[in-house]
Design a protein around this motif. Structure first.
Motif, PDB file in Angstrom:
ATOM      1  N   THR A 127       0.813  -1.219   0.000  1.00 57.31           N
ATOM      2  CA  THR A 127       0.000   0.000   0.000  1.00 57.31           C
ATOM      3  C   THR A 127       0.842   1.263   0.000  1.00 57.31           C
ATOM      4  O   THR A 127       0.492   2.267  -0.631  1.00 57.31           O
ATOM      5  CB  THR A 127      -0.925   0.023   1.228  1.00 57.31           C
ATOM      6  N   TYR A 128       1.986   1.209   0.690  1.00 59.45           N
ATOM      7  CA  TYR A 128       2.802   2.404   0.863  1.00 59.45           C
ATOM      8  C   TYR A 128       4.221   2.203   0.330  1.00 59.45           C
ATOM      9  O   TYR A 128       4.702   1.069   0.173  1.00 59.45           O
ATOM     10  CB  TYR A 128       2.878   2.787   2.342  1.00 59.45           C
ATOM     11  N   VAL A 129       4.864   3.328   0.073  1.00 57.37           N
ATOM     12  CA  VAL A 129       6.268   3.366  -0.330  1.00 57.37           C
ATOM     13  C   VAL A 129       7.010   4.259   0.649  1.00 57.37           C
ATOM     14  O   VAL A 129       6.511   5.332   1.019  1.00 57.37           O
ATOM     15  CB  VAL A 129       6.413   3.921  -1.766  1.00 57.37           C
ATOM     16  N   ALA A 130       8.186   3.828   1.084  1.00 53.36           N
ATOM     17  CA  ALA A 130       9.065   4.676   1.881  1.00 53.36           C
ATOM     18  C   ALA A 130      10.233   5.101   1.006  1.00 53.36           C
ATOM     19  O   ALA A 130      10.701   4.338   0.158  1.00 53.36           O
ATOM     20  CB  ALA A 130       9.570   3.935   3.115  1.00 53.36           C
ATOM     21  N   SER A 131      10.706   6.320   1.218  1.00 54.22           N
ATOM     22  CA  SER A 131      11.835   6.822   0.437  1.00 54.22           C
ATOM     23  C   SER A 131      12.734   7.667   1.313  1.00 54.22           C
ATOM     24  O   SER A 131      12.285   8.291   2.279  1.00 54.22           O
ATOM     25  CB  SER A 131      11.347   7.639  -0.763  1.00 54.22           C
ATOM     26  N   GLY A 132      14.026   7.685   0.960  1.00 50.43           N
ATOM     27  CA  GLY A 132      14.999   8.492   1.681  1.00 50.43           C
ATOM     28  C   GLY A 132      15.774   9.342   0.705  1.00 50.43           C
ATOM     29  O   GLY A 132      16.128   8.884  -0.388  1.00 50.43           O
ATOM     30  N   SER A 133      16.081  10.584   1.095  1.00 53.96           N
ATOM     31  CA  SER A 133      16.642  11.539   0.139  1.00 53.96           C
ATOM     32  C   SER A 133      17.839  12.287   0.696  1.00 53.96           C
ATOM     33  O   SER A 133      18.065  12.369   1.905  1.00 53.96           O
ATOM     34  CB  SER A 133      15.559  12.547  -0.264  1.00 53.96           C
ATOM     35  N   TRP A 134      18.591  12.882  -0.242  1.00 48.86           N
ATOM     36  CA  TRP A 134      19.706  13.762   0.089  1.00 48.86           C
ATOM     37  C   TRP A 134      19.231  14.978   0.871  1.00 48.86           C
ATOM     38  O   TRP A 134      20.023  15.624   1.575  1.00 48.86           O
ATOM     39  CB  TRP A 134      20.399  14.200  -1.201  1.00 48.86           C
ATOM     40  N   ASP A 135      17.950  15.319   0.792  1.00 53.06           N
ATOM     41  CA  ASP A 135      17.425  16.495   1.500  1.00 53.06           C
ATOM     42  C   ASP A 135      17.249  16.257   2.995  1.00 53.06           C
ATOM     43  O   ASP A 135      16.821  17.153   3.724  1.00 53.06           O
ATOM     44  CB  ASP A 135      16.110  16.974   0.881  1.00 53.06           C
ATOM     45  N   GLY A 136      17.594  15.046   3.473  1.00 51.34           N
ATOM     46  CA  GLY A 136      17.547  14.754   4.902  1.00 51.34           C
ATOM     47  C   GLY A 136      16.224  14.230   5.400  1.00 51.34           C
ATOM     48  O   GLY A 136      16.043  14.079   6.608  1.00 51.34           O
ATOM     49  N   THR A 137      15.311  13.913   4.486  1.00 48.45           N
ATOM     50  CA  THR A 137      14.012  13.397   4.917  1.00 48.45           C
ATOM     51  C   THR A 137      13.820  11.948   4.500  1.00 48.45           C
ATOM     52  O   THR A 137      14.319  11.502   3.462  1.00 48.45           O
ATOM     53  CB  THR A 137      12.842  14.220   4.340  1.00 48.45           C
TER      54      THR A 137
END
Length: 274
Positions: A127-137
């Motif tokens: 149902t959901y996707v998790a993501s991690g970014s260079w923006d710190g979130t």
């Protein structure tokens, strides 16, 4: 290689943790550019690849036939199949995470960032996707619509994100040296572990009681979530490649974990009493 998702079987984990690393080559195809991420479907029949030119491909392993072909406009840093294998999610340096139909290549949804997306993961129910970014979130999104559900903030870039086996929590590892467990829906921080160096990979134990973190300090650590206590540390050889895979529950604390580098050298392990 920035990201690799393993075929989820005991045999696959033994390839990494056992003493014999020799394995027959069963699949090989020529690609147009360097591959930065790969992932298996849960049934082991398909593999997806992400290239630095932004190309994504899904292949049928038995026939080496290309099933679908998609495109980002930046490096594909991370890729993952949905649990049912019908979709893939990708994270790219073009500042987007995208969900695609794995069979047709049709884009289903797009999640927009202001910076590179380094890690993506599906929830266990898809149902959901998790993501991690260079923006710190680290963020959780509704896979079908791309609607943002929650946002979690580190003090530096987020290199790795993963859901717990029940889908209630998200684990993130960051350049700020912390691994953090969050409520997936509310974004509330549940616990924080200080690794001591930039974290490049994280994983939940199957029972959800422990996490593992691997970082730029060449150490892999296992932590108890409830207390934040470090229970095991593996000192990694400089230059070795660390893959955190889903270990069987007994191997987290009851067995002595031996990890070997690509040079075939045994690595020292420090185990804490339980």
């Amino acid at each position: 290689m920035q990201s690799m998702k393993l075929y989820p079987s005991p045999e696959a984990s033994q390839i990494l943790l056992g003493r014999n690393f020799a394995a027959p080559l069963i699949f090989q195809v020529p690609l147009d550019d360097m591959v930065d991420s790969v992932a298996f479907s849960s049934d082991g029949k398909y593999v997806a690849s992400g290239e630095i030119d932004g190309t994504i491909r899904v292949w049928e392993i038995a026939t080496e036939r290309e099933i679908s072909h998609m495109k980002h406009v930046g490096i594909v840093h991370s890729i993952a199949f949905s649990p049912d294998g019908k979709y893939i999610v990708t994270g790219s340096s073009d500042g987007t995470a995208r969900v695609w139909d794995s069979a047709t290549g049709l884009e289903i949804s797009r999640m927009i960032y202001e910076d590179s997306v380094y890690s993506v993961s599906f929830s266990p129910d898809g149902t959901y996707v998790a993501s991690g970014s260079w923006d710190g979130t680290a963020r959780v999104w509704e896979a079908a619509t791309g609607r943002e559900i929650s946002r979690m903030t580190h003090d530096d870039w987020v290199r790795s994100v993963v859901f717990s086996s029940d889908g209630k929590y998200v684990l993130s590892g960051s350049g700020d040296g912390t691994a953090r467990v969050w409520d997936a829906i509310t974004g509330r921080e549940i616990s924080r572990m200080m690794h001591g160096g930039m974290i490049r990979a994280v994983a939940f134990s199957p029972d959800g009681k422990y996490i593992a973190s691997g970082g730029g300090d060449n150490i892999a650590r296992v932590w108890e979530i409830a207390t934040g206590k470090e229970t095991l540390a593996c000192c990694m050889m400089t230059g070795c490649t660390l893959f955190l895979s889903a270990l069987t529950e007994n191997m987290w604390l009851r067995e002595v974990l031996t990890v070997r580098s690509e040079y075939g050298m045994p690595l020292p392990v420090r185990k804490y009493p339980t």
